[in-house]
Design a protein around this motif. Structure first.
Motif, mmCIF file in Angstrom:
data_model
loop_
_atom_site.group_PDB
_atom_site.id
_atom_site.type_symbol
_atom_site.label_atom_id
_atom_site.label_comp_id
_atom_site.label_asym_id
_atom_site.label_seq_id
_atom_site.Cartn_x
_atom_site.Cartn_y
_atom_site.Cartn_z
ATOM 1 N N ALA A 1 0.723 -1.331 0.075
ATOM 2 C CA ALA A 1 -0.025 -0.052 -0.010
ATOM 3 C C ALA A 1 0.858 1.242 -0.105
ATOM 4 C CB ALA A 1 -0.950 0.016 1.104
ATOM 5 N N GLY A 2 1.878 1.392 0.726
ATOM 6 C CA GLY A 2 2.901 2.241 0.935
ATOM 7 C C GLY A 2 3.604 2.435 -0.646
ATOM 8 N N ILE A 3 4.095 1.527 -1.168
ATOM 9 C CA ILE A 3 4.632 1.679 -2.452
ATOM 10 C C ILE A 3 3.666 2.278 -3.560
ATOM 11 C CG2 ILE A 3 5.801 0.279 -4.178
ATOM 12 C CD1 ILE A 3 6.785 -1.716 -2.030
ATOM 13 N N ASP A 4 2.655 1.564 -3.406
ATOM 14 C CA ASP A 4 1.670 2.065 -4.246
ATOM 15 C C ASP A 4 1.124 3.498 -4.381
ATOM 16 O OD1 ASP A 4 -0.897 2.684 -5.387
ATOM 17 O OD2 ASP A 4 -1.993 0.689 -4.819
ATOM 18 N N ARG A 5 0.994 4.137 -2.920
ATOM 19 C CA ARG A 5 1.008 5.523 -3.032
ATOM 20 C C ARG A 5 1.973 6.112 -3.217
ATOM 21 N NH1 ARG A 5 -1.680 6.531 2.955
ATOM 22 N NH2 ARG A 5 -1.155 8.782 2.587
ATOM 23 N N ARG A 6 3.456 5.675 -3.205
ATOM 24 C CA ARG A 6 4.426 6.455 -3.610
ATOM 25 C C ARG A 6 4.423 6.522 -5.180
ATOM 26 N NH1 ARG A 6 8.747 7.515 -0.146
ATOM 27 N NH2 ARG A 6 10.293 8.480 -1.105
ATOM 28 N N ILE A 7 4.178 5.377 -5.612
ATOM 29 C CA ILE A 7 4.137 5.350 -7.134
ATOM 30 C C ILE A 7 3.138 6.263 -7.791
ATOM 31 C CG2 ILE A 7 4.063 3.906 -9.345
ATOM 32 C CD1 ILE A 7 5.046 1.562 -7.693
ATOM 33 N N THR A 8 2.090 6.015 -7.177
ATOM 34 C CA THR A 8 0.886 7.066 -7.615
ATOM 35 C C THR A 8 1.241 8.567 -7.428
ATOM 36 O OG1 THR A 8 -0.667 5.422 -6.628
ATOM 37 C CG2 THR A 8 -1.261 7.806 -7.159
#
Ligand code: SF4
Lengths: 633, 160, 286
Positions: C21-28
């Motif tokens: 979820a954290g990586i997802d938000r970062r990539i987003t």
């Protein structure tokens, strides 16, 4: 033997007694005692015959056969009379044709055939007898207090409760006869009595609509009866014999023709497309009737005979057509259930859908499919009767059977609501019964030839099922503004029956491995000669899930403490405790929430427009297939 | 230091702002300022919020809404008044319909002045409020009531 | 052995899910030209939620959420324990029904609409998941996840249609645009927060954990399609997840009728074609 006769004759005697009794209290006592006896003897039957395999009871056909014929003719005369009185010519025509066939059968051709083993008991019969004996009699008990209320709520209707209970018990007799009969002519006799009982009970209130719907039911079932009579004539004229067990053991075209004709009768009785409308119309009857005849018991007669004939149907074209009728009925009836807000109609369509699944299994006719079919019969009977009776109770207390009006039932009638939730969970959620059966059905379908079609149907159909049950559940559990407690007035008898059924629901789920290994599997072993066992670890997982579901509610005790309560978010609007708020220009408004019904996608008309022609075509192919096979023979 | 200050979620309410301050708040979310760097999320839901960010002054129409939203936010929570309107009524203070700053109804923890308030100062104000949020959390754990009494007197007066 | 895997799932899935979820938000954020939050942000959020006051509309809503969490975890544990995949799917549905009931319980307009939509999504997703399981059975002759994962057959070659269908609904299940109808991870949407509107504090935290379990379970499901080669499987999962993020950032939300119709159409066409093809191939092989 004695047990069999007791179960067939005792409800009949009780029926006569109930026809005579006038006093409410005495009636209640008679119904209660008879129900208890019937239920007890059904359980006794289980104890006596559970392990003894198939037991035949040779009964001399002489006096009984003649008596049945005479009663049958009497029924025909009665229907003719009703047909003339209500100017229903279709009923008259169907009755005349059918009587002519039966006269021909009785005097023209049946004399060469003298079946000996007219009654029998095997494990499948025991299961059916338990459903009829336990659930059926519980519903009769419930009906005592329900009908009292019913007439209080509808003072304009004539109180014909004596006839009502008479027919209810006659119906039990007929059902017992139907499942014990090995002689197909006798089976047909009991079959026709169930048709008649259902006709009379749907028309109980004698309003115009009730009469219209009762004739609809009658005509469709008579049409099925006609096919059944045709099957008898075929058997008598080809020398196939009247004994069910021998016929199935013989197999081949001799058995296929009657199997298809009787399955057609079964399709009418279990209200598959294109005959679904009678069952929906039958919801006009008082709720115990809907529960007894149209959900848990009578419609099961249709699928009962089809399951009996399943080994004959297995792998044949007509068998596939029957299975497809069942499959599409399952899919479309589930879709229609989404668009209904009348609780009884939702239950009706869900019944039709589940019967469709059973019919599909019967048409496929493989070992696994029949295993699934029988478990579906059991679980459906329990949860549906519970749901119907709950809806009946709710309707009397809140004065509506609309799902939208059941909003927040969990605060108004907490116990009934919880029971309804159990019943609904039983219909579509793991780890309860219906889902086990669906799961088994998926496995059965994959391994069957062309089974992929059914798997797809089942996948879509069960998605639809989740939608309409879950949104109904949502209505029940949403916690609305405080309202009066409507539960106090529910009578103790109703409580007793409801709690018993709810208990039974959970019990069958816990005990289903036993039902399977002691009743269903041995029966299948005798029919199919082989058996596959249920994976033990999956049973354990199911039980773990059930255990969790029973334990998790304890957490409510924790959540009761130290939680600050606030109002639902209303975009910042302040609401009163009854969810009123001040709308624009100062108008007082109330928050009302409603479910999605997706009328434009899954409307009754729209789906019927697809289902009826489709299933008519399938049935036509079925008949064509069997006609070709018959001619070649 | 608790997780609160690492994950402050905002509820932004426009009481009767001219939209000037609102645009500045939204500017904070843009790539230029990107407040999500600090874990700040602009939720549209008081039930999920920690920081109540209000622009504009109060009037007869919105006073109940303001209080309702405030009450729906779970503790610990802080209120940040953005712009001079929210602080005191600002340029509209003398208007017949304006009741004044939001502190007449709910306790305000941080005032961010400006007309409109600049994104930098808004971020600054919110970061400042995080400290107060932490204090409130500590107090909450210790069981000390931190909720200052709401200014009911004005509320009542306003209702009349 | 299977129990160890199940326990590992129960312990590690929240960690992995939170990281994703954290990586997802970062990539987003990077896709939008922003810096984005720290990788551990999801855990900070969770920690925060458990520090908040317990606020409810009705006490019963917490019970449903607890059931949701328990049954999501259970279905994931069954999956990673190598259990019967159909049973896993049924437990998964049960879990979602609990979430929906929790949303209904509060009698709030926003969560009510969210619940209805969540049900529609459930209805949209269910068929392809079942069909995918059936397809796996047809190829590997087993419903057990353990057997499917252990088989050397590259399932993706035999089940391309079902895989594509599964990807389609994966967007829905991960609550990504264009199918974030019932609730979303993004800040603003028309239903406030849909199903989760009335949940706050620790209860919302439970939902968050359940989401993480769910995400890992779904990625596990993707893994099965590639299970003959773990390396390819992991690469495939990464590509698919990044692809989902890309979709999330490039599409606007659609209306629910389109979501339902399109996913059923995809299921019907791709799923049935794929199964029919398998059936025919199976017939030839016999
Ligand atoms: S402070 Fe200035 S910019 Fe902000 S809302 Fe008031 S008038 Fe508009």
């Amino acid at each position: 033997m004695d047990l069999l006769f007791f179960l067939i004759l005792f409800p009949f005697i009780a029926a006569i007694v109930l026809l005579i009794i006038k006093s409410d209290n005495v009636r209640g006592a008679v119904v209660g005692v008879s129900a208890l006896l019937i239920a007890a003897v059904s359980v006794w039957l289980l104890a006596a015959y559970a392990t003894s395999g198939t037991v035949f009871f040779p009964v001399s056909p002489e006096p009984m056969g003649e008596m049945m014929f005479l009663i049958g003719m009497g029924i025909a005369l009665f229907i003719l009379y009703m047909g003339v009185r209500y100017k229903n010519y279709i009923a008259i025509a169907l009755t005349i044709i059918q009587s002519a066939l039966m006269v021909y059968f009785e005097f023209g051709i049946s004399h060469g055939v003298v079946p000996e083993n007219n009654f029998f008991v095997d494990q499948f019969t025991i299961i059916m007898a338990l459903i009829i004996g336990v659930i059926g009699s519980l519903i009769c008990v419930y009906a005592v207090s329900y009908m009292k209320d019913f007439h209080k709520h509808h003072p304009e209707l004539k109180d014909r409760r004596r006839t009502f209970f008479f027919i209810m018990f006659i119906f039990l007799t007929a059902m017992f006869g139907l499942v014990f009969a090995n002689n197909l002519a006798w089976l047909f006799f009991f079959w026709e009595i169930t048709t008649l009982s259902s006709f009379l009970l749907i028309g109980y209130t004698q309003t115009d609509e009730a009469m219209k719907n009762s004739f609809l039911a009658l005509n469709m079932n008579l049409l099925g009866g006609l096919a059944f009579a045709g099957a008898l004539i075929w058997l008598a004229s080809t020398g196939g014999g009247m004994e069910l067990d021998k016929l199935i053991a013989t197999g081949g075209i001799i058995a296929l023709v009657p199997a298809v004709l009787i399955s057609f009768a079964g399709i009418t009785k279990s209200a598959q497309f294109p005959f679904s409308s009678w069952l929906v119309g039958a919801m006009i009857a008082p709720t115990p009737v809907s529960a007894l005849l149209h959900s848990s018991t009578m419609v099961k007669a249709g699928v009962y005979v089809m399951v009996r004939f399943a080994p004959v149907l297995q792998g044949t074209t007509p068998g596939y057509m029957i299975a497809l009728v069942g499959g599409f009925t399952f899919l479309l009836a589930s879709a229609i259930a989404i668009s209904q807000s009348n609780a009884k109609k939702v239950l009706a369509y869900s019944t039709i859908a589940n019967l469709g699944l059973i019919v599909a299994c019967a048409g496929i006719g493989t070992y696994e499919a029949i295993w699934a079919a029988i478990l579906l019969i059991v679980f459906h009977a329990v949860s549906k009767s519970l749901l119907f009776l709950c809806v009946g109770t709710v309707e009397h207390q809140i004065g509506s059977r609309d799902i939208e009006d059941m909003n927040g039932l969990i605060t108004r009638m907490p116990k009934v609501a919880v029971m309804m939730l159990i019943g609904m969970a039983g219909m579509f959620l793991a780890p309860f019964g219906m889902l086990i059966s669906k799961w088994a059905a998926i496995r059965a379908f994959i391994d069957a030839p062309y089974g992929v079609i059914f798997v797809v149907i089942l996948a879509f159909g069960s998605a639809l099922t989740v939608f309409f049950w879950a949104k109904w559940m949502g209505r029940l559990i949403s916690v609305p503004p405080p309202a009066e407690d409507a539960e106090r007035r529910v009578s103790p008898t109703e409580w007793l029956v409801l709690s018993f059924l709810a208990g039974l629901m959970v019990l069958t789920t816990v005990l289903f491995p036993l039902i399977s290994s002691y009743l269903v599997e041995p029966w299948l072993l005798t029919i199919y000669g082989h058996v596959t066992l249920l994976a033990q670890e999956n049973v354990v997982i199911m039980l773990i899930m059930l255990f969790l579901l029973m334990v998790l509610p304890i957490s409510m005790l924790y959540y009761r403490k130290d939680h600050r309560q606030v109002k639902p978010y209303m975009g910042g609007m302040t609401t009163t405790s009854r969810m009123h708020f001040t709308g624009s220009i100062g108008i007082d408004r109330e928050v009302t929430l409603g479910n999605y019904y997706l009328e434009s996608y899954f409307g009754e008309q729209k789906m019927s427009k697809i289902g009826i022609p489709l299933c008519v075509v399938l049935l036509a192919i079925m008949f064509a297939g069997v006609a070709v096979a018959g001619l070649m023979h | 230091m608790t997780y609160l200050s690492k994950s402050p979620w905002l509820l932004h309410y426009n009481a009767s702002s001219c939209n000037g301050c609102d645009i500045e708040i939204l500017a904070c979310l843009t790539p230029m300022y990107d407040v999500e760097r600090f874990g700040i999320i602009n939720t549209g839901n008081p039930k999920h919020a920690d920081i109540f960010v209000v622009t504009g002054s109060i009037n007869e129409e919105n006073k109940d809404v303001l209080v309702n939203l405030y009450e729906q936010i779970p503790d610990p929570k802080v209120v940040v008044a953005i712009g001079i309107c929210a602080a005191s009524g600002g340029v509209f203070r003398e208007c017949y319909n304006v009741m004044g700053g939001i502190d007449k109804l709910i306790p305000v923890d941080v005032y961010v002045p400006g007309c409109a308030a600049r994104p930098e100062s808004i971020i600054d104000g919110i970061v400042k409020s995080l400290g107060i949020l932490e204090e409130k959390r500590t107090a909450m754990v210790k069981g000390i009531p931190v909720k200052p009494e709401m200014n009911t007197a004005v509320r009542e007066a306003g209702t009349e | 052995m299977s129990i160890i895997y199940a326990l590992l799932f129960l312990l590690l899935a929240p960690v992995a899910g939170g990281l994703i979820a954290g990586i997802d938000r970062r990539i987003t954020a990077r896709m939008q030209g922003r810096v984005g939050p720290p990788i551990l942000q999801a855990f900070y959020d969770l920690g925060k939620l458990f520090e908040k006051e317990k606020v409810v509309v009705t006490n019963s809503q917490n019970f449903y959420v607890l059931c949701y969490l328990v049954f999501i975890a259970l279905s994931g544990a069954l999956f990673f324990g190598g259990g019967d995949i159909l049973l896993v799917i049924f437990a998964f549905t049960l879990a979602h029904v609990f979430l929906v009931l929790g949303a209904y319980a509060s009698n709030s307009p926003y969560s009510h609409v969210g619940a209805e939509r969540e049900l529609i999504q459930l209805m949209a997703c269910e068929p392809i998941i079942i069909l995918a399981a059936v397809g796996m059975y047809m190829v590997t002759k087993s419903f057990y996840v353990a057997d499917i994962a252990a088989s050397n057959i590259p399932l993706i070659v035999f089940l391309p249609g079902l895989f594509a269908g599964f990807l389609y609904i994966l967007t829905m299940k991960l609550r990504k645009s264009p199918f974030d109808l019932s609730t979303s991870h993004h800040a603003h949407q028309e239903l406030v927060k849909g199903v989760t509107t009335e949940f706050s504090g620790p209860t919302l935290g439970c939902i968050e954990i359940a989401h993480w379990y769910e995400a890992i379970f779904l990625l596990g499901f993707v893994y099965l399609f590639f299970s003959w080669s773990p390396v390819i499987a992991v690469i495939a999962i990464i590509i698919i997840y990044v692809f989902e993020i890309l979709i999330d950032n490039t599409f606007a939300r659609v209306k629910w009728p389109l979501a339902l119709k399109s996913s059923w159409l995809v299921t019907a066409v791709l799923g049935i074609l794929n199964l029919a093809a398998l059936y025919i191939i199976g017939g030839f092989l016999k």
